[in-house]
Design an enzyme around this catalytic site. Structure first.
Site, PDB file in Angstrom:
ATOM      1  N   TYR A 186       1.921   6.467  -5.497  1.00 59.30           N
ATOM      2  CA  TYR A 186       0.904   6.199  -4.470  1.00 59.30           C
ATOM      3  C   TYR A 186       0.737   4.697  -4.265  1.00 59.30           C
ATOM      4  CZ  TYR A 186      -3.705   6.250  -2.209  1.00 59.30           C
ATOM      5  OH  TYR A 186      -4.762   6.071  -1.353  1.00 59.30           O
ATOM      6  N   THR A 189       3.498   3.145  -2.213  1.00 61.19           N
ATOM      7  CA  THR A 189       3.402   3.365  -0.763  1.00 61.19           C
ATOM      8  C   THR A 189       2.376   2.426  -0.141  1.00 61.19           C
ATOM      9  OG1 THR A 189       1.694   5.122  -0.883  1.00 61.19           O
ATOM     10  CG2 THR A 189       3.990   5.800  -1.078  1.00 61.19           C
TER      11      THR A 189
END
Length: 292
Positions: A186, A189
């Site tokens: 996460y 990204t």
């Protein structure tokens, strides 16, 4: 005083000073004036912060296209937006894990609204809040949903945004500024979003193209998904999704480069840079983990 003590001391002094002098610049009348009739494409609109943004835009009288994966839930959000004052509202179900979807969504929005003034990128893939276990397939999938689809949506929308002197609003996270435990894929990204859109902002300015880019850095927000992910794992208080949504909308409308919510996260990022020696130990103290 030890370095870690200096970090805490500086944090307390700065937070106290800013809390004392801070004044909320929110002006609902000005936002209503700016957003009434504005044409908005909002992704990730079926729940959480995206749902709250949809309701705020409706109250301000915007013309809206909503998109998310779940059609039945989107329909309920649309119905509520109509009762709140949305001038026009449409929806299109889309799965951003599919590379063909972003362009289709932008085309739908432009056709139904006649152009775009705001593209608000907010969707995220299912996030695993856990230690890295080597799942490359999941990481590739998450990068497609959380990053590549953002780039594709923005690229497809740039011509209409430029024509209308519009705004591109990108919802990111503190984990895109500060790497944190349990968020390897996460965080990657979100760092990618920061790098790409901050660089794109420079290029647009150099080319004298009148499109603003607002990057929104959010802390822990009290959405159902976020609270479920971190339960028992972090020692942090979540902030309200409705307020986060309003901060994002205000940042896009005023065309600022970055929005931090809660506001003090900006100073956390500054302290992270100023005190490199013990920052990892301070950060890890907010997480509940016992080695096996």
């Amino acid at each position: 005083m030890k370095p870690i003590g200096k970090v805490f001391c500086a944090t307390g002094i700065i937070a106290g000073f800013l809390a004392f002098f801070w004044k909320d610049p929110f002006n609902p009348g000005k936002l209503t004036e700016d957003l009434s009739g504005a044409r908005v494409l909002l992704t990730g609109a079926s729940a959480g912060i995206g749902e709250q943004m949809a309701y705020h835009y409706a109250r301000f009288g915007a013309e809206i296209v909503l998109t998310a994966r779940r059609e039945a839930v989107l329909q309920k959000v649309v119905e509520k937006c109509l009762t709140l004052g949305a001038k026009k509202i449409f929806y299109i179900p889309a799965d951003m894990a599919l590379p063909s979807e972003p362009e289709k969504v932008v085309q739908f929005a432009v056709q139904n609204l006649g152009g775009l003034d705001y593209l608000v990128l907010n969707h995220i893939g299912v996030t695993r809040f856990q230690m890295w276990a080597g799942d490359m397939e999941y990481t590739r999938w998450l990068m497609q949903v959380n990053f590549f689809s953002y780039v594709a949506l923005a690229t497809a929308a740039l011509p209409t945004l430029e024509k209308n002197k519009g705004s591109l609003v990108v919802v990111s996270s503190l984990t895109g500024k500060i790497p944190t435990p349990f968020t390897t894929s996460y965080s990657a990204t979100k760092f990618a979003l920061d790098g790409f859109f901050s660089s794109l902002r420079h290029e647009l300015i150099m080319q004298k193209r009148n499109i603003s880019i607002t990057l929104c850095i959010l802390g822990l927000i009290d959405t159902d998904t976020a609270l479920e992910n971190v339960r028992g794992k972090v020692h942090l208080t979540a902030s309200p999704a409705a307020e986060a949504a309003l901060a994002i909308i205000q940042g896009g409308a005023t065309r600022v480069q970055e929005v931090f919510y809660p506001w003090w996260l900006q100073h956390v990022c500054g302290l992270w840079v100023l005190f490199p020696n013990d920052r990892d130990r301070v950060l890890q103290s907010y997480y509940n983990y016992s080695s096996p």
